[in-house]
Design an enzyme around this catalytic site. Structure first.
Site, PDB file in Angstrom:
ATOM      1  N   TYR A 231       0.821  -1.226   0.000  1.00  0.00           N
ATOM      2  CA  TYR A 231       0.000   0.000   0.000  1.00  0.00           C
ATOM      3  C   TYR A 231       0.851   1.270   0.000  1.00  0.00           C
ATOM      4  O   TYR A 231       0.310   2.373  -0.132  1.00  0.00           O
ATOM      5  CB  TYR A 231      -0.942   0.043   1.226  1.00  0.00           C
TER       6      TYR A 231
ATOM      7  N   LYS B 201     -12.377   0.111   5.387  1.00  0.00           N
ATOM      8  CA  LYS B 201     -11.611   1.353   5.212  1.00  0.00           C
ATOM      9  C   LYS B 201     -12.579   2.520   5.070  1.00  0.00           C
ATOM     10  O   LYS B 201     -13.505   2.465   4.262  1.00  0.00           O
ATOM     11  CB  LYS B 201     -10.745   1.246   3.950  1.00  0.00           C
ATOM     12  N   SER B 202     -12.358   3.560   5.838  1.00  0.00           N
ATOM     13  CA  SER B 202     -13.024   4.824   5.539  1.00  0.00           C
ATOM     14  C   SER B 202     -12.117   5.972   5.910  1.00  0.00           C
ATOM     15  O   SER B 202     -11.467   5.955   6.948  1.00  0.00           O
ATOM     16  CB  SER B 202     -14.363   4.974   6.267  1.00  0.00           C
TER      17      SER B 202
ATOM     18  N   ARG C 242     -17.995   7.892   9.265  1.00  0.00           N
ATOM     19  CA  ARG C 242     -18.173   6.514   8.761  1.00  0.00           C
ATOM     20  C   ARG C 242     -17.336   5.523   9.549  1.00  0.00           C
ATOM     21  O   ARG C 242     -17.749   4.384   9.760  1.00  0.00           O
ATOM     22  CB  ARG C 242     -17.805   6.446   7.278  1.00  0.00           C
TER      23      ARG C 242
ATOM     24  N   ASN D 254     -18.904   2.337  11.301  1.00  0.00           N
ATOM     25  CA  ASN D 254     -18.474   0.969  10.971  1.00  0.00           C
ATOM     26  C   ASN D 254     -18.107   0.136  12.192  1.00  0.00           C
ATOM     27  O   ASN D 254     -18.054  -1.091  12.114  1.00  0.00           O
ATOM     28  CB  ASN D 254     -17.285   1.012   9.999  1.00  0.00           C
TER      29      ASN D 254
HETATM   30  N1  LIG Z   1      -5.391  -8.691   1.770  1.00  0.00           N
HETATM   31  C1  LIG Z   1      -5.761  -8.171   0.630  1.00  0.00           C
HETATM   32  O1  LIG Z   1      -5.416  -8.656  -0.459  1.00  0.00           O
HETATM   33  C2  LIG Z   1      -6.627  -6.950   0.641  1.00  0.00           C
HETATM   34  C3  LIG Z   1      -7.280  -6.543  -0.526  1.00  0.00           C
HETATM   35  C4  LIG Z   1      -8.071  -5.404  -0.460  1.00  0.00           C
HETATM   36  C5  LIG Z   1      -8.214  -4.716   0.737  1.00  0.00           C
HETATM   37  N2  LIG Z   1      -7.544  -5.115   1.859  1.00  0.00           N
HETATM   38  C6  LIG Z   1      -7.662  -4.397   3.145  1.00  0.00           C
HETATM   39  O2  LIG Z   1      -9.031  -4.350   3.495  1.00  0.00           O
HETATM   40  C7  LIG Z   1      -9.426  -2.995   3.670  1.00  0.00           C
HETATM   41  C8  LIG Z   1     -10.872  -2.839   3.300  1.00  0.00           C
HETATM   42  O3  LIG Z   1     -11.124  -3.285   1.978  1.00  0.00           O
HETATM   43  P1  LIG Z   1     -11.682  -2.329   0.845  1.00  0.00           P
HETATM   44  O4  LIG Z   1     -11.160  -0.963   1.085  1.00  0.00           O
HETATM   45  O5  LIG Z   1     -11.456  -2.985  -0.444  1.00  0.00           O
HETATM   46  O6  LIG Z   1     -13.239  -2.383   1.069  1.00  0.00           O
HETATM   47  P2  LIG Z   1     -14.306  -1.815   2.114  1.00  0.00           P
HETATM   48  O7  LIG Z   1     -13.670  -1.400   3.385  1.00  0.00           O
HETATM   49  O8  LIG Z   1     -15.356  -2.841   2.151  1.00  0.00           O
HETATM   50  O9  LIG Z   1     -14.882  -0.553   1.371  1.00  0.00           O
HETATM   51  C9  LIG Z   1     -14.210   0.663   1.339  1.00  0.00           C
HETATM   52  C10 LIG Z   1     -15.083   1.660   0.586  1.00  0.00           C
HETATM   53  O10 LIG Z   1     -16.325   1.815   1.281  1.00  0.00           O
HETATM   54  C11 LIG Z   1     -16.514   3.175   1.641  1.00  0.00           C
HETATM   55  N3  LIG Z   1     -17.133   3.159   2.972  1.00  0.00           N
HETATM   56  C12 LIG Z   1     -16.577   2.677   4.108  1.00  0.00           C
HETATM   57  N4  LIG Z   1     -17.439   2.794   5.134  1.00  0.00           N
HETATM   58  C13 LIG Z   1     -18.563   3.370   4.635  1.00  0.00           C
HETATM   59  C14 LIG Z   1     -19.804   3.739   5.209  1.00  0.00           C
HETATM   60  N5  LIG Z   1     -20.058   3.546   6.492  1.00  0.00           N
HETATM   61  N6  LIG Z   1     -20.731   4.298   4.398  1.00  0.00           N
HETATM   62  C15 LIG Z   1     -20.480   4.484   3.087  1.00  0.00           C
HETATM   63  N7  LIG Z   1     -19.330   4.151   2.484  1.00  0.00           N
HETATM   64  C16 LIG Z   1     -18.364   3.592   3.254  1.00  0.00           C
HETATM   65  C17 LIG Z   1     -15.151   3.805   1.615  1.00  0.00           C
HETATM   66  O11 LIG Z   1     -15.222   5.163   1.238  1.00  0.00           O
HETATM   67  P3  LIG Z   1     -14.754   6.379   2.198  1.00  0.00           P
HETATM   68  O12 LIG Z   1     -13.314   6.159   2.543  1.00  0.00           O
HETATM   69  O13 LIG Z   1     -14.980   7.563   1.330  1.00  0.00           O
HETATM   70  O14 LIG Z   1     -15.660   6.350   3.394  1.00  0.00           O
HETATM   71  C18 LIG Z   1     -14.454   3.010   0.508  1.00  0.00           C
HETATM   72  O15 LIG Z   1     -14.784   3.544  -0.757  1.00  0.00           O
HETATM   73  C19 LIG Z   1      -8.444  -2.212   2.804  1.00  0.00           C
HETATM   74  O16 LIG Z   1      -8.392  -0.859   3.162  1.00  0.00           O
HETATM   75  C20 LIG Z   1      -7.165  -2.958   3.103  1.00  0.00           C
HETATM   76  O17 LIG Z   1      -6.634  -2.549   4.353  1.00  0.00           O
HETATM   77  C21 LIG Z   1      -6.771  -6.242   1.821  1.00  0.00           C
END
Ligand SMILES: NC(=O)c1ccc[n+]([C@@H]2O[C@H](COP(=O)([O-])OP(=O)(O)OC[C@H]3O[C@@H](n4cnc5c(N)ncnc54)[C@H](OP(=O)(O)O)[C@@H]3O)[C@@H](O)[C@H]2O)c1
Length: 276
Positions: free
Chosen positions: A50, A231-232, A237, A241
């Site tokens: 990252y 992630k937010s 948010r 969460n």
């Molecule tokens: N191990 C791996 O291969 C892998 C792969 C992908 C991700 N990850 C990890 O997992 C974490 C989370 O995954 P992800 O970022 O793909 O997906 P996620 O957390 O499911 O979704 C993040 C998205 O949702 C939005 N969001 C978050 N909370 C919200 C809420 N309460 N209301 C409305 N929108 C909301 C965020 O926007 P805003 O920021 O604008 O709120 C962002 O666009 C990553 O940050 C990373 O640390 C690991």
């Protein structure tokens, strides 16, 4: 914030909700980590891939929350796989984060074309035995990837971070992991990219419990003992969460949520997808 925890197979406990940090960089990342910690988050998920470990470290310092109260989790990049490479990469991550040990260190992707997962796993176990890493785990490992590690070393990972949400329930893999004492942690736990949050069942449950669709998705995971790292970058948010523990699903709710699974083929396939 009253945050429930879950015990891993080595007795180490982690919060059920942590902060994901990809793809935040620089000041927005520092701010997000710091606000999350000030509002009660106690687990931060990052990765060498990252390119934000330095910012995560600065966010931790800015929060003024004591280091020992925080679980810091980072990941070995595919390009750093190998025994010596992994040892060095872990120390480099610690230096960037500004910490003297890693709480949780994960192999980020199996990257089967490299053929180095076993060597990398042995390096993580060495780091645990030497005390530099508290918990060794993996990410995006399928059943046969996990089995290979055990067959070669006699030790299962404590945790596997996988793509998981009501849209991608990964039931067979999770059952295998539960049998082996491997904790499931969910990445992309909101399922937004799968279009989950507009699903009529999710909307109905959100109305029923006075919660947001995102909270409904995250609650499915924690109800099943799965920890989540949403992630937010928005403080409100982030608070939302983590606010999942004042309601419980009944059996009808759980049946409606179970029906949202799109099945294993809809998840990213780590035999094909490799990240370096
Ligand atoms: N191990 C791996 O291969 C892998 C792969 C992908 C991700 N990850 C990890 O997992 C974490 C989370 O995954 P992800 O970022 O793909 O997906 P996620 O957390 O499911 O979704 C993040 C998205 O949702 C939005 N969001 C978050 N909370 C919200 C809420 N309460 N209301 C409305 N929108 C909301 C965020 O926007 P805003 O920021 O604008 O709120 C962002 O666009 C990553 O940050 C990373 O640390 C690991």
């Amino acid at each position: 914030m009253d945050m429930p925890t879950v015990a891993l197979n080595n007795g180490y406990s982690i919060p059920l909700v942590g902060l994901g940090t990809s793809p935040m960089l620089g000041r927005p990342c520092i701010r997000a980590v710091s606000t999350a910690l000030r509002n009660g988050y106690r687990l931060i998920d990052t990765a060498t891939k990252y390119s934000n470990e330095l910012s995560v470290g600065m966010g931790i310092t800015a929060s003024a929350v004591p280091r020992n109260d925080i679980v810091i989790q980072t990941k070995l990049a595919g390009g750093d796989q190998g025994f010596d490479e992994a040892i060095n990469a872990a120390k480099d991550s610690g230096r960037r984060l500004g910490i003297d040990h890693l709480d949780i260190y994960l192999i980020h992707w199996p990257c089967p074309s490299l053929g180095k997962t076993v060597e990398s796993w042995k390096a993580l176990l060495t780091l645990v035995d030497e005390g530099y890493v508290r918990v060794a785990g993996v990410s995006n490992f399928k059943r046969h990837h996990l089995q290979l590690l055990y067959d070669e070393t006699g030790r299962w990972p404590a945790l596997n971070q996988i793509q998981c949400s009501p849209a991608l329930q990964r039931t067979e893999l999770r059952e295998f992991m539960a049998e082996k004492g491997i904790h499931t942690q969910a990445w992309h736990p909101t399922g937004s990219k799968e279009g989950l949050l507009g699903d009529p069942s999710i909307i109905r449950l959100a109305r029923k419990y006075g919660k947001s669709p995102t909270q409904i998705a995250l609650k499915w995971a924690v109800t099943h003992g799965i920890s989540v790292v949403p992630k937010s970058s928005h403080e409100g948010r982030q608070i939302e969460n983590a606010d999942l523990f004042d309601f419980e699903y009944d059996s009808d709710d759980l049946a409606a949520l179970a029906a949202l699974d799109r099945g294993e083929p809809a998840a990213r396939d780590s035999d094909i997808d490799e990240e370096f």
